[in-house]
Design an enzyme around this catalytic site. Sequence first.
Site, PDB file in Angstrom:
ATOM      1  N   LYS A   1       0.836  -1.207   0.000  1.00 48.50           N
ATOM      2  CA  LYS A   1       0.000   0.000   0.000  1.00 48.50           C
ATOM      3  C   LYS A   1       0.871   1.258   0.000  1.00 48.50           C
ATOM      4  O   LYS A   1       1.921   1.290   0.652  1.00 48.50           O
ATOM      5  CB  LYS A   1      -0.911  -0.034   1.228  1.00 48.50           C
ATOM      6  CG  LYS A   1      -1.963   1.063   1.281  1.00 48.50           C
ATOM      7  CD  LYS A   1      -2.890   0.859   2.469  1.00 48.50           C
ATOM      8  CE  LYS A   1      -3.930   1.946   2.584  1.00 48.50           C
ATOM      9  NZ  LYS A   1      -4.860   1.731   3.719  1.00 48.50           N
TER      10      LYS A   1
ATOM     11  N   SER B   1      -9.507   2.078   2.624  1.00 48.77           N
ATOM     12  CA  SER B   1      -8.555   2.835   1.839  1.00 48.77           C
ATOM     13  C   SER B   1      -7.505   1.968   1.128  1.00 48.77           C
ATOM     14  O   SER B   1      -6.745   2.479   0.304  1.00 48.77           O
ATOM     15  CB  SER B   1      -7.822   3.836   2.753  1.00 48.77           C
ATOM     16  OG  SER B   1      -7.093   3.166   3.768  1.00 48.77           O
TER      17      SER B   1
ATOM     18  N   SER C   1     -10.375  -0.422   6.463  1.00 57.39           N
ATOM     19  CA  SER C   1      -9.609  -0.154   5.245  1.00 57.39           C
ATOM     20  C   SER C   1      -8.958  -1.385   4.618  1.00 57.39           C
ATOM     21  O   SER C   1      -8.523  -1.329   3.472  1.00 57.39           O
ATOM     22  CB  SER C   1      -8.537   0.907   5.517  1.00 57.39           C
ATOM     23  OG  SER C   1      -9.132   2.166   5.676  1.00 57.39           O
TER      24      SER C   1
END
Length: 464
Positions: free
Chosen positions: A150, A225, A249
């Site tokens: 990420k 996210s 997320s």
Amino acid sequence: MTLERLWQVLDPLWADPRVLSALFCGSAMAVVLLKRLGHRRIQQKMEEARRARDLALERMEKAARRFKQENPGTQTAHILSLTMVELAEKLKEGSLSPESVLYSYMGKALEVNREVNCVIDFIHGCEDQLQKVKQQKEKGLLYGIPVSIKDHIDCKGHVSSAGLVKFLGQVKEEDSVIVQVLKSQGAIPFVKTNIPQTMINYDCSNLIFGQTLNPLNHQKTPGGSSGGEGALIAGGGSLLGIGSDVAGSIRLPSSFCGLCGLKPTGFRISKLGVISPITGMNSVIGMLGPIARDVDSLALCMKALLCEEMFRLDPTVPPIPFDEEVYTSSKPLRIGYYEEDGYFQPSPSMKRAVQQTRKLLQEAGHTIVPFAPPKIDYVVDELFTRGIFSDGAAHLVDSFKGDIVDPNLKSQFNTYKLPALVKRILAIILKPIYPRIARDLSALCGVGSAKNLWDQHTAVGLPH
């Protein structure tokens, strides 16, 4: 004397309305020009970041194409069809080479990215890591496994942007602890993936790298996210991704994209070398965790991460290894479940998933007990929402300084930046008609004092 002379010169001018009008207009124009110049600088930084991404992906494509030309017999389709556990076994026994696996996934990741815009950087050090892995005396648990990372997790030689302009250009000098541990276990981090601006959102869009789409349905979001991770893995461009989760997320992209994800217990995995627009949050703990296609892959990843290297690099992580005995035990368990929590409305598919899981667990000999989460309104509003925004969202609002707000975040951001007094007045007005919105607005005011913050920490940590 100088001040007196200055006043003598200016005094007659203040009485002239034309002068005052000119000063006002000039000041207004100066403000507008400065704002435009600021926006132009922001746009330039974003364009530079996009050019850097495009160059990185070109480099990645050349590397994948070169390997394919030099190794035309590579069984790419077979490699991509294997589960992570199967792939790990074949890599360890030597029936597949780390090169064939890495370049197969590089090619597939590029293909998926062209469809859904999920990759923001090529970790060029992966080719060096490939050579290091082959020289390791002992093959780690993730030997030769390509891993996607990420955006906000630091990788040496790369930027962690959090979707914000202020972090652009800050090239990291070393890997985050989790990336170091992955490498020590033989994994090969190879790409970084997209996120929403600030990461406090369930979509996956920012003004630097754009909107990420769901590979299962391009009209839908992959969630957020860790949306870039969800999109890449669901599209087949990665086997294992490392995301982060405060309020869903990891879990939401996993749900939206048909994957498995885990938010570990707080402090279970090191967060050293991870950036965030919100710091100092202790009531609700964010955590790094894996996203993959199946549960066995998550277990293998956690087994690899919870090792001596992690505990050595970050002494704040409890030195508790993965408990294989507990994981593989067939001992019957007593498991609580609910279909509705009384706060969030579940979709029919969610209810169906719970019912099917309950049935399978019962058939496996476990005792399944229905229960209702206690004090759900209090927990969500006072502990969870107020816990995330204990500062009244001040840190989050500050993170947008010198930036442009993504249109997808406009309404959310405008709510955050309202003065606390306005939020409280709106909460009072809306309470009779929209009580939940009123509670949300009240919670977004924060805790108000250090005493209240300590009281909240106590309420979160101690049952009452």
